[in-house]
Design an enzyme around this catalytic site. Structure first.
Site, mmCIF file in Angstrom:
data_model
loop_
_atom_site.group_PDB
_atom_site.id
_atom_site.type_symbol
_atom_site.label_atom_id
_atom_site.label_comp_id
_atom_site.label_asym_id
_atom_site.label_seq_id
_atom_site.Cartn_x
_atom_site.Cartn_y
_atom_site.Cartn_z
ATOM 1 N N GLU A 51 -50.565 -11.305 -10.980
ATOM 2 C CA GLU A 51 -50.906 -9.992 -11.525
ATOM 3 C C GLU A 51 -52.011 -9.422 -10.629
ATOM 4 O OE1 GLU A 51 -49.968 -7.673 -13.965
ATOM 5 O OE2 GLU A 51 -51.624 -6.606 -13.023
ATOM 6 N N ASP A 79 -40.729 -7.623 -11.976
ATOM 7 C CA ASP A 79 -40.805 -6.578 -12.998
ATOM 8 C C ASP A 79 -41.929 -5.590 -12.667
ATOM 9 O OD1 ASP A 79 -40.577 -5.167 -15.377
ATOM 10 O OD2 ASP A 79 -41.667 -6.659 -16.552
ATOM 11 N N GLY A 118 -47.498 -9.799 -6.097
ATOM 12 C CA GLY A 118 -46.367 -10.652 -6.467
ATOM 13 C C GLY A 118 -45.276 -10.682 -5.418
ATOM 14 N N HIS A 130 -44.929 -9.925 -11.494
ATOM 15 C CA HIS A 130 -45.710 -8.814 -12.066
ATOM 16 C C HIS A 130 -45.905 -9.143 -13.543
ATOM 17 C CE1 HIS A 130 -43.907 -7.102 -8.452
ATOM 18 N NE2 HIS A 130 -44.750 -6.086 -8.511
ATOM 19 N N HIS A 135 -36.407 -9.068 -22.058
ATOM 20 C CA HIS A 135 -36.942 -10.292 -22.655
ATOM 21 C C HIS A 135 -35.858 -11.116 -23.362
ATOM 22 C CE1 HIS A 135 -41.183 -8.320 -22.524
ATOM 23 N NE2 HIS A 135 -40.872 -8.908 -21.385
HETATM 24 N N1 SAM Z 1 -43.563 -8.627 -16.744
HETATM 25 C C1 SAM Z 1 -44.403 -8.105 -17.815
HETATM 26 C C2 SAM Z 1 -43.706 -8.341 -19.138
HETATM 27 O O1 SAM Z 1 -42.463 -8.343 -19.192
HETATM 28 O O2 SAM Z 1 -44.405 -8.549 -20.133
HETATM 29 C C3 SAM Z 1 -44.723 -6.645 -17.631
HETATM 30 C C4 SAM Z 1 -45.167 -6.266 -16.279
HETATM 31 S S1 SAM Z 1 -45.591 -4.577 -16.073
HETATM 32 C C5 SAM Z 1 -44.061 -3.761 -16.093
HETATM 33 C C6 SAM Z 1 -46.033 -4.522 -14.362
HETATM 34 C C7 SAM Z 1 -47.354 -5.199 -14.041
HETATM 35 O O3 SAM Z 1 -47.426 -5.360 -12.621
HETATM 36 C C8 SAM Z 1 -48.594 -4.412 -14.423
HETATM 37 O O4 SAM Z 1 -49.411 -5.213 -15.231
HETATM 38 C C9 SAM Z 1 -49.301 -4.100 -13.083
HETATM 39 O O5 SAM Z 1 -50.707 -4.161 -13.180
HETATM 40 C C10 SAM Z 1 -48.779 -5.217 -12.196
HETATM 41 N N2 SAM Z 1 -48.709 -4.947 -10.750
HETATM 42 C C11 SAM Z 1 -48.553 -3.773 -10.102
HETATM 43 N N3 SAM Z 1 -48.375 -3.970 -8.775
HETATM 44 C C12 SAM Z 1 -48.392 -5.320 -8.580
HETATM 45 C C13 SAM Z 1 -48.212 -6.170 -7.460
HETATM 46 N N4 SAM Z 1 -47.962 -5.672 -6.240
HETATM 47 N N5 SAM Z 1 -48.271 -7.511 -7.639
HETATM 48 C C14 SAM Z 1 -48.507 -8.042 -8.855
HETATM 49 N N6 SAM Z 1 -48.691 -7.289 -9.976
HETATM 50 C C15 SAM Z 1 -48.624 -5.954 -9.846
#
Ligand code: SAM
Length: 292
Positions: free
Chosen positions: A120, A166, A146, A41, A18
């Site tokens: 998401e 991410d 994503g 993500h 971040h």
């Molecule tokens: N980027 C966020 C942050 O920095 O605040 C944190 C993201 S977290 C590490 C990963 C997220 O990706 C989770 O909320 C999960 O539900 C979502 N996720 C998992 N597979 C995904 C996909 N194929 N496409 C989009 N989102 C996905």
């Protein structure tokens, strides 16, 4: 999909990711022209930390807030910390109540003319995201994979901007998926800035991702090696069992000031967040097989 980012919000991995995200966004704001920010993500945007002092954030953002960094470090932390503080009502005298995820950092730093696209896949999380940002006409939220979205969203019409990838890394083949998506994205839009987050758990897999991407960009896409930067931080012995010990970013087309910022930030973050003598960091510019 069992990964919930709220369990890890504000940990050391978020801190590095971040801080870099906020610095990249600030750099994009140096020109008046609009930029696009794509978060593949996204998570839920902001996280309630009200569950007590034992969360991962106590070993991440809370330690940074409790420290007294020298001016140069404070300046580099400032864009990210300004968002952390605003989300907490600008009160610094109390323990944190909430931590901003990547969408919140972008939403608070972007300008009227900029555009934010959030993907998401998790049903509840995408609903939460939509409820949080649905009223902001600069922001689009989508329940969508994503990785697949990148093919459709790139290049953005603004032709300037940033992509954060991410993923949760809950499946063994995540690194391979990210590599495939990176190639698709960079084929479509070689001029964008990209942040690829990955954990330092399977070093063979992360090394393969980093070197594979760097060498493909240099050999096939004629990238200058300086356009690829790797920044990693580990807060204890990477071989020790237990919670995540190390993570970082592969950065493509970084702002030209980022390497200098990271050169002072990484040792300071390491000293501030370290949990044992094996903590460390690395910053590799011009990444090729020879420097590894
Ligand atoms: N980027 C966020 C942050 O920095 O605040 C944190 C993201 S977290 C590490 C990963 C997220 O990706 C989770 O909320 C999960 O539900 C979502 N996720 C998992 N597979 C995904 C996909 N194929 N496409 C989009 N989102 C996905």
């Amino acid at each position: 999909m069992t990964y919930r980012h709220r369990d890890h919000a504000g940990n050391f991995g978020d801190v590095l990711k971040h801080v870099v995200l906020a610095l990249c966004l600030e750099h994009l704001k140096k020109k008046d022209g609009p930029f696009a920010y794509i978060d593949t993500h996204a998570g839920i945007g902001a996280y309630d930390l009200g569950e007590g002092p034992d969360g991962d954030w106590a070993h991440g953002v809370a330690k940074v807030l409790a420290a007294d960094p020298p001016a140069e470090i404070a300046a580099a932390l400032a864009p990210w910390l300004s968002v952390v503080r605003k989300l907490n009502g600008d009160r610094t005298d109390v323990a944190l109540a909430a931590y901003p995820g990547s969408p919140e950092i972008a939403a608070r730093l972007m300008r009227r003319q900029d555009r934010l696209h959030l993907c998401e896949l998790h049903e509840d999380d995408s609903r939460t995201l939509q409820a949080r940002y649905g009223g902001d006409d600069r922001i689009t939220t989508e329940r969508r994979d994503g990785y697949a979205a990148l093919g459709a969203l790139l290049p953005p019409r603004e032709r300037r901007g940033l992509v954060l990838v991410d993923p949760p890394f809950e499946h063994r083949d995540e690194m391979a998926h990210m590599a495939e998506a990176a190639v698709t994205a960079l084929q479509r839009w070689p001029g964008g800035t990209y942040l690829f987050w990955r954990p330092l758990t399977d070093m063979w897999a992360s090394e393969r991702f980093d070197l594979g991407l760097a060498e493909w960009l240099i050999a096939e896409k004629q990238f200058e090696p300086e356009k690829i930067l790797r920044a990693d931080l580990w807060i204890r012995d990477l071989d020790r069992a237990g919670k995540l010990a190390g993570a970082g970013l592969m950065i493509v087309n970084p702002p030209y000031t980022l390497e200098t910022d990271l050169l002072v930030l990484l040792p300071w973050l390491c000293k501030t967040l370290r949990q044992d003598e094996e903590a460390g960091w690395r910053l590799d510019g011009a990444l090729t097989e020879e420097v590894v």
